[in-house]
Write an enzyme that holds these catalytic residues in place. Structure first.
Site, short mmCIF file in Angstrom:
data_model
loop_
_atom_site.label_atom_id
_atom_site.label_comp_id
_atom_site.label_asym_id
_atom_site.label_seq_id
_atom_site.Cartn_x
_atom_site.Cartn_y
_atom_site.Cartn_z
N ASN A 208 0.86 -1.19 0.00
CA ASN A 208 0.00 0.00 0.00
C ASN A 208 0.89 1.24 0.00
O ASN A 208 2.11 1.13 0.06
CB ASN A 208 -0.96 -0.02 1.20
CG ASN A 208 -0.23 -0.04 2.52
OD1 ASN A 208 0.46 0.91 2.86
ND2 ASN A 208 -0.35 -1.13 3.26
N ALA A 270 1.31 1.90 11.55
CA ALA A 270 1.56 1.20 10.28
C ALA A 270 0.24 0.89 9.57
O ALA A 270 -0.80 0.74 10.20
CB ALA A 270 2.30 -0.11 10.56
N ASP A 274 -4.82 -6.19 5.45
CA ASP A 274 -5.85 -7.06 6.04
C ASP A 274 -5.69 -8.50 5.55
O ASP A 274 -6.13 -9.43 6.20
CB ASP A 274 -7.25 -6.56 5.65
CG ASP A 274 -7.58 -5.25 6.35
OD1 ASP A 274 -6.99 -5.00 7.42
OD2 ASP A 274 -8.40 -4.48 5.82
N PRO A 300 -3.57 -11.45 10.84
CA PRO A 300 -3.96 -11.15 12.23
C PRO A 300 -4.25 -9.66 12.36
O PRO A 300 -3.60 -8.84 11.73
CB PRO A 300 -2.72 -11.54 13.05
CG PRO A 300 -1.60 -11.69 12.06
CD PRO A 300 -2.21 -11.99 10.74
N ASP A 301 -5.26 -9.32 13.18
CA ASP A 301 -5.58 -7.91 13.44
C ASP A 301 -4.73 -7.49 14.64
O ASP A 301 -5.12 -7.70 15.80
CB ASP A 301 -7.07 -7.79 13.72
CG ASP A 301 -7.50 -6.34 13.87
OD1 ASP A 301 -6.65 -5.51 14.29
OD2 ASP A 301 -8.66 -6.04 13.56
N PHE A 319 -4.38 3.67 14.42
CA PHE A 319 -4.58 4.67 13.36
C PHE A 319 -5.60 4.10 12.40
O PHE A 319 -5.66 2.89 12.19
CB PHE A 319 -3.27 4.92 12.60
CG PHE A 319 -2.47 6.06 13.18
CD1 PHE A 319 -1.92 5.97 14.43
CD2 PHE A 319 -2.30 7.23 12.44
CE1 PHE A 319 -1.19 7.03 14.96
CE2 PHE A 319 -1.56 8.29 12.96
CZ PHE A 319 -1.01 8.19 14.22
N LYS A 337 -12.31 -2.45 18.19
CA LYS A 337 -10.95 -2.92 18.51
C LYS A 337 -10.64 -2.77 19.99
O LYS A 337 -9.68 -3.35 20.49
CB LYS A 337 -9.90 -2.13 17.72
CG LYS A 337 -10.20 -2.03 16.24
CD LYS A 337 -9.33 -2.92 15.40
CE LYS A 337 -9.73 -2.81 13.96
NZ LYS A 337 -8.95 -3.57 13.05
#
Ligand SMILES: Cc1cc2nc3c(=O)[nH]c(=O)nc-3n(C[C@H](O)[C@H](O)[C@H](O)COP(=O)(O)O)c2cc1C
Length: 394
Positions: A208, A270, A274, A300-301, A319, A337
């Site tokens: 990205n 960062a 996903d 992993p989240d 973020f 989260k």
């Protein structure tokens, strides 16, 4: 106020050189030790006698004046706490950007590892020249503090941007570096930066546009506030604190888990992918005319996982980059989260967010209160974020 601080002032051949004599006086008045290094051209604008009288120290100008077998540019870097080059000419800006070391001042800059502040002064057309603007941008990215010139009447007889910033502004900027309030002293802060790279095969990856600038600016400022900083990043960078270089989300997760164990706080700046490729190829995939179908599986989240295991004394900051419904999505994210703060930025805006040197952000806390940071340089945004988060928390 600055007793024991060693200030190195660099002067180049620019018209406002005479104003910097006042800066030397200001530092001396505040009990700092001052050494001055000039380019040879600077002495067309100010004299050795005036500089030596005001700084009460011999002027440094000779690159080959070697004392006790230690080159002078190394002496100067070791002996000072900060290097302020004011005024800095267009010529010297360009030289230091490209590592040219053809006089004592430029060699000193090249060897300098501590904070450098530069205050340019020049004719408006010179300032606006794309080469100079590009070099300024590069220097900012490398952590050099640039005190931009002001608008006004210039020595060349024209009105415009190019006048050396006010001497007090330069002095205050230096003071901020020399005497920052050490609000994070003794605290370990883990910061992530950059966009993860998810391998497709031996040479290709899914990535990205995150440049890592925001996370790195936060790490730099946390270090300045006295924190023990660990930066986990996908971008190569040489910092004065611990840097762990990773590529993929899984690698980042492993490092974050390890470093967060004894940390006070985690800031996840960062842009973590996903998804990753399920069956990545160890060899380069060759094209064979058939469509290439990649199966993606969820990564992993990291933010969610770390928020689950964090203790009451640990602060986790996430973020989020959104291209629409910024605040609504950010509020949903903090609830989902369960982290302590979310910093939300709108990536649909031009010249802000991803890859840019600027950012406009909203900091949202658990009570869903919103604090807006107007578009500003990422370094300034980093300062506001850290003061907001650690100033308002336990
Ligand atoms: C009268 C005069 C004024 C100048 N003022 C500036 C200035 O304000 N800013 C600048 O970048 N260059 C200025 N210059 C051009 C620099 O002196 C020139 O580029 C020089 O090579 C800079 O050398 P240095 O960077 O090694 O000190 C001026 C030149 C003259 C003759």
């Amino acid at each position: 106020m600055l007793k024991g601080k060693n200030i190195l002032i660099g002067i180049t051949g620019a018209i406002a050189a005479y104003k910097v004599l006042e800066l030397i006086r200001l530092f001396k008045k505040n009990n700092a030790n001052v050494k001055v290094v000039t380019t040879p051209n600077a002495l067309n604008f100010v004299t050795k006698t005036t500089i030596e009288s005001l700084s009460q120290s011999p002027l440094c100008i000779e690159q080959f004046d070697i004392k006790e077998y230690k080159p002078e540019h190394i002496n100067l870097t070791d002996e000072s706490d900060i290097f302020i080059i004011a005024p800095i000419s267009a010529n010297t800006i360009s030289k230091i950007t490209y590592g040219i070391c053809d006089n004592l001042l430029t060699s000193t800059f090249c060897a300098y590892k501590k904070q450098v502040i530069i205050a340019p002064c020049m004719n408006t057309n010179m300032w606006e020249n794309p080469a100079i603007q590009k070099n300024i941008e590069i220097l900012k990215e490398r952590g050099i503090k640039v005190i931009e010139p002001e608008e006004g009447f210039l020595a060349c007889g024209r009105e415009g941007k190019g006048r050396l910033a006010n001497i007090n502004t330069i002095f205050e900027a230096a003071k901020e570096y020399l005497l920052p309030e050490q609000i994070l002293k003794g605290k370990k802060i883990v910061i992530t930066a950059g966009g993860t790279k998810e391998n497709i095969d031996a040479v290709r990856y899914i990535g990205n546009y995150s440049s890592g600038k925001m996370g790195t600016a936060i790490a730099d400022y946390a270090f300045k506030l006295g924190a023990e900083v660990v930066l986990i990043t996908t971008v190569d960078t040489d910092r004065k604190y611990k840097v762990i270089r990773v590529n993929t989300a899984e690698e980042m997760f492993t490092e974050v888990k390890e470093e967060f164990k004894n940390a006070y706080s985690l800031i996840m700046a960062a842009a973590v992918s996903d998804y990753r490729v399920k069956n990545k190829s160890e060899q380069k995939i060759k094209k064979d005319g058939a469509p290439l179908i990649l199966e993606l599986v969820e990564n992993p989240d990291i933010l969610k996982e770390m928020s689950k295991i964090k203790t009451n004394n640990q602060i986790v900051v996430g973020f989020c980059a959104e291209s629409q419904n910024l605040i609504e999505n950010a509020k949903n994210k903090i609830k989902n989260k369960n982290c302590d703060f979310i910093c939300a930025n709108d990536i649909s805006k031009k010249d802000s967010g991803f890859s840019s040197n600027f950012n406009e952000l909203y900091i949202i806390d658990k009570e869903l209160d919103i604090f807006h940071i107007e578009k500003t340089e990422k370094q300034k945004a980093a300062k506001i974020i850290l003061e907001r988060i650690y100033g308002t928390s336990k």
